[in-house]
Enzyme design. Structure first.
Site, PDB file in Angstrom:
ATOM      1  N   HIS A 171      40.493  35.119  39.654  1.00 63.30           N
ATOM      2  CA  HIS A 171      41.206  36.342  39.266  1.00 63.30           C
ATOM      3  C   HIS A 171      40.279  37.531  39.049  1.00 63.30           C
ATOM      4  CE1 HIS A 171      40.822  33.981  35.298  1.00 63.30           C
ATOM      5  NE2 HIS A 171      39.800  34.805  35.379  1.00 63.30           N
ATOM      6  N   TYR A 258      23.504  36.943  38.550  1.00 61.03           N
ATOM      7  CA  TYR A 258      23.337  36.774  39.995  1.00 61.03           C
ATOM      8  C   TYR A 258      22.300  37.718  40.582  1.00 61.03           C
ATOM      9  CZ  TYR A 258      27.978  34.965  38.882  1.00 61.03           C
ATOM     10  OH  TYR A 258      29.026  34.316  38.293  1.00 61.03           O
TER      11      TYR A 258
END
Length: 488
Positions: A171, A258
């Site tokens: 989501h 990341y």
């Protein structure tokens, strides 16, 4: 309509309830069957009681069954939904705790980085067991909807090695779009039209239009910097927007894991995060949140059960993809969303074997992806770094090759920015030994790993991280909720 949906990991009580009520917002689905399965009989019975209460309160013909026998739950299922966390919070705590000893500070640790890679090693063998059961006992051509993280690795394994029709669902795109609509002053997120593409948790809003008007980088930067809340909570995302020219779907805390530039120096981490909520970058934030949520649910279960007596309100159907996909497949009412699938030409400048997250349309013919999308070069570069780690991680999980696992962790952007090869080799040994109960494919490697650990001279430290908060007690949570209620 009459068909069966099996939910694996149904003991994820809050999420299972959301999926259940979303699906029952579709009028044609009132008479279907839900088969719940989980390794925890305790959690299974709690969620079944809640769903039974919903069925009773809404006078529905819906059938709900619950069993710890997974194959029995999957028998004849047309759709299988997975929301499992293999190893639970016990293994997850090691995903955060052990890397901290080597200087690796994670906010979530469920996608890549040291924690996400080990999470994938625990999940992938189980995912392949699910796929075997689906092939053996579910409906022919049953569809597997994976909600479990690490999304790309799990979906990669299910498609490439499980040989099951699989789509990964998240989501993050919807939440990012809601933020953008808000800062631009839209009355509703529906006024925003966008194309978002990349890989899970590294998707990028590469096209934005508000009521048909194209939104450029400068306008978006100004809107976020002027926002009284997001300007503080999303500092890292705004910085990436300025440099890359596009906004990332993922939260401030997730994105910080990341990209190797924001969490590699402890004294720099607090510059980029916000401690008002775990999702903005707190060390081990999601572990704390998950622990508090579990404790809260166990203590306040009677309230959850009482709330289940309320009528289902279709206007409150969530934007989770599952119910909308099922509705499109079964009724042919077309649904547009963002889905995790094998690339195969969807994104031109990412590897074709990768799992990408990109726009698609669903109808009775299936999920149809928009092909030929090209990402901005900087976005593609960061995605490719993660994809290379994901590929090695999947292959390591399948083969049980601990040396390949170590290479996967070594090539993780944040790990590589913080740790030496010697530290990575020892850290992986330590994590495999600590989590051996959930890593059957590495059983052969555990004795040698223990032997190496007994002789290692690599130094570690006990470190809580740059921005750690303690797990709050039930009393503290009650006081906080009461204060928020009074303030509201």
């Amino acid at each position: 309509m009459s068909f069966k949906i099996a939910i694996i990991g149904a003991g994820s009580v809050g999420f299972t309830k959301k999926l259940f009520t979303d699906i029952l917002c579709v009028p044609e689905f009132k008479g279907i069957e839900f088969a719940l399965t989980d390794v925890s009989e305790h959690n299974l019975q709690m969620i079944k009681a809640i769903l039974d209460r919903i069925v009773e309160a809404n006078k529905l013909p819906t059938k709900v069954t619950a069993t710890t026998d997974r194959r029995k739950a999957l028998e004849g299922a047309r759709y299988v939904i997975s929301c499992v966390r293999v190893g639970g919070l016990e293994a997850y705590a090691d995903d955060i705790r052990i890397p901290l000893k080597y200087g690796i500070d994670q906010c979530v640790g469920d996608t890549i980085c040291a924690g996400g890679i080990l999470y994938g090693q625990r999940n992938i063998p189980v995912i392949l067991d699910f796929c075997k059961d689906i092939r053996d006992v579910a409906e022919t051509d049953a569809k597997f909807l994976n909600y479990a993280n690490p999304m790309a690795m799990n979906t990669w394994a299910a498609i490439e090695y499980g040989k099951v029709d699989t789509v990964g669902l998240c989501h993050g795109v919807q939440h990012g779009a809601e933020q953008i609509a808000e800062v631009l002053g839209a009355k509703s997120p529906r006024e925003l039209d966008y194309v978002c593409s990349g890989i899970n948790h590294q998707t990028w809003f590469i096209e934005l239009r508000l009521n048909g008007r194209e939104i450029g980088k400068d306008e978006l930067v100004a809107a976020f910097e002027a926002h009284p809340v997001y300007s503080r909570q999303e500092k890292l995302r705004i910085d990436v927007l300025k440099r890359f020219g596009v906004y990332s779907t993922e939260s401030n805390g997730h994105l910080s894991e990341y990209l190797p530039w924001y969490r590699k120096r402890p004294d720099e981490i607090t510059r980029w995060i916000d401690m008002s909520d775990w999702i903005h970058g707190e060390t081990g934030g999601y572990l704390r949140y998950s622990t508090e949520t579990r404790n809260w649910f166990e203590t306040e279960y009677p309230q959850f059960l009482e709330a289940a007596s309320k009528p289902i309100d279709p206007s409150k159907r969530s934007n989770e993809h599952a119910s909308h996909i099922l509705e499109a497949l079964e009724t042919n009412r077309v649904y547009r969303g963002h889905f995790n699938v094998k690339n195969d030409g969807v994104i031109t400048n990412l590897p074709q074997d990768a799992i990408v997250e990109s726009p698609g349309f669903v109808d009775r013919f299936g999920i149809n992806m928009a092909a030929g999308i090209t990402l901005p070069e900087a976005c593609a570069a960061t995605c490719i770094s993660s994809i290379n780690v994901q590929r090695m991680s999947v292959h390591a999980a399948i083969s049980g090759d601990i040396d390949l696992l170590k290479l996967a962790v070594l090539h993780d952007p944040l790990v590589g920015a913080v740790s030496t090869p010697e530290e990575v080799w020892q850290m992986v040994d330590e994590m495999v030994v600590a989590e051996a109960a959930w890593l059957p494919q590495y059983a052969h490697a555990v004795p040698a790993a223990k032997e190496r650990l007994s002789k290692s001279s690599v130094k570690t430290r006990e470190w809580a991280g740059a921005a750690r908060r303690s797990v709050r007690s039930i009393e503290e949570l009650r006081a906080e909720k009461a204060a928020l209620k009074q303030a509201g």
